[in-house]
Design a protein around this motif. Structure first.
Motif, mmCIF file in Angstrom:
data_model
loop_
_atom_site.group_PDB
_atom_site.id
_atom_site.type_symbol
_atom_site.label_atom_id
_atom_site.label_comp_id
_atom_site.label_asym_id
_atom_site.label_seq_id
_atom_site.Cartn_x
_atom_site.Cartn_y
_atom_site.Cartn_z
ATOM 1 N N UNK A 95 40.348 48.457 34.757
ATOM 2 C CA UNK A 95 41.598 48.725 35.464
ATOM 3 C C UNK A 95 42.300 47.423 35.804
ATOM 4 N N UNK A 96 43.587 47.546 36.074
ATOM 5 C CA UNK A 96 44.409 46.439 36.548
ATOM 6 C C UNK A 96 45.260 46.956 37.695
ATOM 7 N N UNK A 97 45.182 46.282 38.834
ATOM 8 C CA UNK A 97 46.045 46.591 39.971
ATOM 9 C C UNK A 97 46.951 45.390 40.190
ATOM 10 N N UNK A 98 48.264 45.631 40.262
ATOM 11 C CA UNK A 98 49.223 44.568 40.530
ATOM 12 C C UNK A 98 49.712 44.722 41.959
ATOM 13 N N UNK A 99 49.557 43.648 42.735
ATOM 14 C CA UNK A 99 49.857 43.667 44.166
ATOM 15 C C UNK A 99 50.890 42.612 44.511
ATOM 16 N N UNK A 100 51.844 42.991 45.357
ATOM 17 C CA UNK A 100 52.846 42.058 45.866
ATOM 18 C C UNK A 100 52.396 41.546 47.224
ATOM 19 N N UNK A 101 52.334 40.223 47.371
ATOM 20 C CA UNK A 101 51.966 39.597 48.638
ATOM 21 C C UNK A 101 53.169 38.810 49.137
ATOM 22 N N UNK A 102 53.658 39.154 50.327
ATOM 23 C CA UNK A 102 54.919 38.585 50.808
ATOM 24 C C UNK A 102 54.834 37.086 51.059
ATOM 25 N N UNK A 103 53.714 36.618 51.568
ATOM 26 C CA UNK A 103 53.565 35.192 51.865
ATOM 27 C C UNK A 103 52.277 34.682 51.245
ATOM 28 N N UNK A 104 52.414 33.799 50.274
ATOM 29 C CA UNK A 104 51.246 33.287 49.574
ATOM 30 C C UNK A 104 51.349 31.799 49.319
#
Length: 207
Positions: A95-104
């Motif tokens: 599987x592949x999960x794509x996640x948005x992180x606001x501050x990195x």
């Protein structure tokens, strides 16, 4: 992970989308609520097409996928891709999960981020700054125990490969989280995951 306290340079225009190439046989589940449910329902019906006497199994699969999607959304998930590729009689689990992180982390901090991941990760975790066609990022590989097989007592592991990708001209980043529980194919799948990450491109105006 640690991040700099200095404000990130954001001059320029951040991309508003991305693209990546998945092998044939991977299924996309968008995580917007209505689209997610429709996509999961379509997948369950596809997998059990022509099978009329498995309502319990179909419900179990649907519930597991909805639970996986819900956990991804809670962490900022944008979309999930599931492997439906066949290797002989079995479906290759990946599987592949794509996640948005606001501050990195900013690109200038990535070596420190890689060091933090390697230091704080499970035994054997490997992390390093990498250069992809889309720009710099961090590649982190790990293998962790996730339980035991109820029938055999065999220890089960998850093989994970994460890519941390700073979004150009933005304080945010994307996390590409690949995983497979299949130890026997882990090395081959890691090569596939790397190829997918290398296909990633930002879309929209930025310079």
């Amino acid at each position: 992970m640690t991040t700099s306290q200095e404000p990130r340079e954001t001059a320029g225009e951040a991309p508003d989308d991305y693209r990546l190439l998945l092998p044939e046989g991977w299924y996309r589940i968008p995580l917007e609520p209505e689209q997610c449910v429709r996509s999961i329902d379509a997948l369950v019906e596809r997998q059990y097409k022509g099978v009329d006497d498995a309502p319990h199994v179909k419900k179990q699969m649907r519930d597991q996928l909805l639970d996986q999607a819900d956990k991804a959304v809670q962490n900022g998930g944008i979309e999930i891709y599931l492997s439906l590729q066949q290797a002989g009689p079995i479906t290759v689990p990946a599987s592949l999960v794509i996640t948005f992180i606001a501050n990195g982390p900013a690109a200038t901090e990535l070596e420190s981020v890689a060091a933090d991941i390697q230091r704080s990760g499970s035994a054997g975790t490997q992390a390093a700054k990498v250069e992809l066609p889309s720009g710099p990022g961090v590649r982190a590989r790990s293998r962790v125990e996730v339980g035991r097989d109820e029938k055999t007592g065999e220890v089960l592991h998850s093989n994970a490969l994460d890519y941390y990708l700073p979004i150009p001209h933005s304080p945010a980043f994307l996390l590409l989280s690949f995983s497979t529980p299949l130890d026997v194919l882990a090395e081959a799948l890691m090569g596939l995951f790397d190829a997918i990450a290398a296909s990633f491109t930002w879309q929209g105006a930025f310079s």
